[in-house]
Design an enzyme around this catalytic site. Structure first.
Site, PDB file in Angstrom:
ATOM      1  N   ASN A  35      33.538  33.065  34.846  1.00 38.34           N
ATOM      2  CA  ASN A  35      34.451  33.520  35.895  1.00 38.34           C
ATOM      3  C   ASN A  35      34.290  32.598  37.107  1.00 38.34           C
ATOM      4  O   ASN A  35      33.194  32.486  37.667  1.00 38.34           O
ATOM      5  CB  ASN A  35      34.116  34.968  36.261  1.00 38.34           C
ATOM      6  CG  ASN A  35      35.104  35.563  37.250  1.00 38.34           C
ATOM      7  OD1 ASN A  35      35.515  34.914  38.207  1.00 38.34           O
ATOM      8  ND2 ASN A  35      35.475  36.812  37.035  1.00 38.34           N
ATOM      9  N   HIS A  62      29.800  42.139  34.160  1.00 35.52           N
ATOM     10  CA  HIS A  62      29.454  42.659  35.484  1.00 35.52           C
ATOM     11  C   HIS A  62      27.941  42.747  35.630  1.00 35.52           C
ATOM     12  O   HIS A  62      27.290  43.574  35.009  1.00 35.52           O
ATOM     13  CB  HIS A  62      30.088  44.019  35.787  1.00 35.52           C
ATOM     14  CG  HIS A  62      30.198  44.261  37.271  1.00 35.52           C
ATOM     15  ND1 HIS A  62      31.308  43.867  38.001  1.00 35.52           N
ATOM     16  CD2 HIS A  62      29.341  44.802  38.150  1.00 35.52           C
ATOM     17  CE1 HIS A  62      31.121  44.186  39.275  1.00 35.52           C
ATOM     18  NE2 HIS A  62      29.938  44.753  39.395  1.00 35.52           N
ATOM     19  N   HIS A 101      40.333  35.100  46.829  1.00 33.76           N
ATOM     20  CA  HIS A 101      39.607  34.034  46.130  1.00 33.76           C
ATOM     21  C   HIS A 101      40.594  33.270  45.238  1.00 33.76           C
ATOM     22  O   HIS A 101      41.156  32.277  45.673  1.00 33.76           O
ATOM     23  CB  HIS A 101      38.385  34.561  45.369  1.00 33.76           C
ATOM     24  CG  HIS A 101      38.528  35.927  44.774  1.00 33.76           C
ATOM     25  ND1 HIS A 101      39.457  36.223  43.801  1.00 33.76           N
ATOM     26  CD2 HIS A 101      37.853  37.075  45.020  1.00 33.76           C
ATOM     27  CE1 HIS A 101      39.338  37.491  43.467  1.00 33.76           C
ATOM     28  NE2 HIS A 101      38.379  38.042  44.184  1.00 33.76           N
ATOM     29  N   GLU A 158      41.971  38.568  34.418  1.00 38.30           N
ATOM     30  CA  GLU A 158      41.647  39.968  34.668  1.00 38.30           C
ATOM     31  C   GLU A 158      42.460  40.497  35.838  1.00 38.30           C
ATOM     32  O   GLU A 158      42.793  39.740  36.757  1.00 38.30           O
ATOM     33  CB  GLU A 158      40.166  40.115  35.035  1.00 38.30           C
ATOM     34  CG  GLU A 158      39.190  39.652  33.993  1.00 38.30           C
ATOM     35  CD  GLU A 158      37.751  39.810  34.446  1.00 38.30           C
ATOM     36  OE1 GLU A 158      36.867  39.823  33.564  1.00 38.30           O
ATOM     37  OE2 GLU A 158      37.509  39.919  35.664  1.00 38.30           O
ATOM     38  N   HIS A 201      40.164  36.355  38.175  1.00 37.42           N
ATOM     39  CA  HIS A 201      40.583  37.704  38.532  1.00 37.42           C
ATOM     40  C   HIS A 201      41.347  37.630  39.844  1.00 37.42           C
ATOM     41  O   HIS A 201      40.790  37.848  40.915  1.00 37.42           O
ATOM     42  CB  HIS A 201      39.365  38.619  38.662  1.00 37.42           C
ATOM     43  CG  HIS A 201      39.698  40.069  38.825  1.00 37.42           C
ATOM     44  ND1 HIS A 201      38.925  41.065  38.296  1.00 37.42           N
ATOM     45  CD2 HIS A 201      40.715  40.692  39.466  1.00 37.42           C
ATOM     46  CE1 HIS A 201      39.446  42.241  38.596  1.00 37.42           C
ATOM     47  NE2 HIS A 201      40.536  42.029  39.314  1.00 37.42           N
TER      48      HIS A 201
END
Length: 238
Positions: A7, A190, A50, A70, A43
Site C-alpha cells: 500500500n 491492517h 494522500h 480500496e 486507498h
C-alpha cells in the site's frame, strides 16, 4: 505462498505534505514491483489527503502486477474503479473523516447493498474483496454477496500479538477455515508488520494476499536511514 501487495498511501502523504512530486509516487510503485512485490494497493479517499484520484489513473499503466484499489463504494469511487478496471477492488466501509480503516463491513445489515455493488464490479471482470471482521455470521453473509474474497481486518490480532498474546490468532484461523469452506479467497491487512507477519502467515490456511502499507513504509525509513545518513556524510567529507 501469500502475495505481498504494498500500500503506497504513505508515499502520497509524504509527497502531498510538501507539494511538488517528491517522492515520485509512480517511480516508487515501479521500484516496489521491481524489488519483488506482487501487487500495489491504494486507498483513495474523497478528500484526497494522500492518494489523489488522478494517481489512481496514472498508476494503471505502471502496475504490471496486481492492482488493488480500496475504498468505500460511494459513486465517485465506483466510477473510478469501473473506469480503471484494476485487478481487485476491496470494499471498505470508511466514513469520510476517519483517519484510517477501523472496522469491517456488517455484511448482514448491508448484504443487499453489497450484492448490488459487487455485481457491478464483477460485470467488468474485477475481482471483489470485502474488508471484514472475524465473526462467523459476517463471513457467512459475505459469501452470499457474490464477493470473490474477504480481507480480514487484523488490528485485534496485531494488538494482541504485540502484548505477547499469541491466542489472538485463533479467531483469524477459524475465520479463514470458514471462508475457504464457503468458497471465499482470503486476504488480510491492517497493522501487519515484520514482527507479526510470519506468525500470522503460518496460522492462516489458504492466505492469498496481505496488503501492508504504514508498517512497511515506516520500517523502510528506519532500516534504511543509517545508509542514507552515511551517504550524506560521505558527500560532505569528499
Amino acid at each position: 505462498m501469500a502475495k505481498l501487495s504494498v500500500n503506497i498511501n504513505k508515499i502520497a502523504t509524504l509527497r502531498n505534505s510538501r507539494g511538488g512530486n517528491v517522492p515520485n509516487l509512480l517511480k516508487v510503485a515501479q521500484d516496489v514491483q521491481d524489488f519483488g512485490a506482487e501487487g500495489i494497493t491504494i486507498h483513495p479517499r474523497p478528500d484526497e489527503r494522500h492518494i489523489r484520484y488522478q494517481d489512481a489513473y496514472d498508476l494503471k499503466s505502471i502496475v504490471a502486477t496486481e492492482y488493488n484499489i480500496e475504498g468505500n463504494p460511494i459513486k465517485q469511487f465506483m466510477d473510478l474503479v469501473l473506469a480503471i478496471k484494476p485487478t481487485q477492488v476491496t470494499l471498505v466501509p470508511d466514513g469520510e473523516n476517519v483517519l484510517t480503516s477501523n472496522a469491517g463491513w456488517d455484511t448482514v445489515k448491508h448484504q443487499s447493498y453489497l450484492q448490488e455493488v459487487i455485481s457491478e464490479f464483477k460485470k467488468e471482470g474485477i475481482r471483489t474483496s470485502i474488508f471484514i471482521d472475524t465473526d462467523s455470521k459476517l463471513i457467512e453473509a459475505a459469501a452470499k454477496t457474490g464477493a470473490d474474497r474477504i480481507e480480514l481486518y487484523t488490528e485485534d490480532f496485531a494488538s494482541g500479538f504485540e502484548k505477547g498474546n499469541t491466542e489472538a490468532i485463533k479467531p483469524y484461523t477459524k475465520a479463514a477455515v470458514l471462508a475457504h469452506d464457503l468458497g471465499l479467497g482470503i486476504n488480510a491487512g491492517h497493522d501487519l508488520n515484520l514482527e507479526n507477519i510470519q506468525f500470522f502467515k503460518q496460522n492462516i490456511p489458504n492466505l492469498a494476499e496481505v496488503s501492508i502499507g504504514h508498517a512497511l513504509i515506516s520500517e523502510s525509513i528506519y532500516l534504511g536511514i543509517q545508509n542514507v545518513v552515511n551517504m550524506y556524510l560521505h558527500k560532505l567529507q569528499s
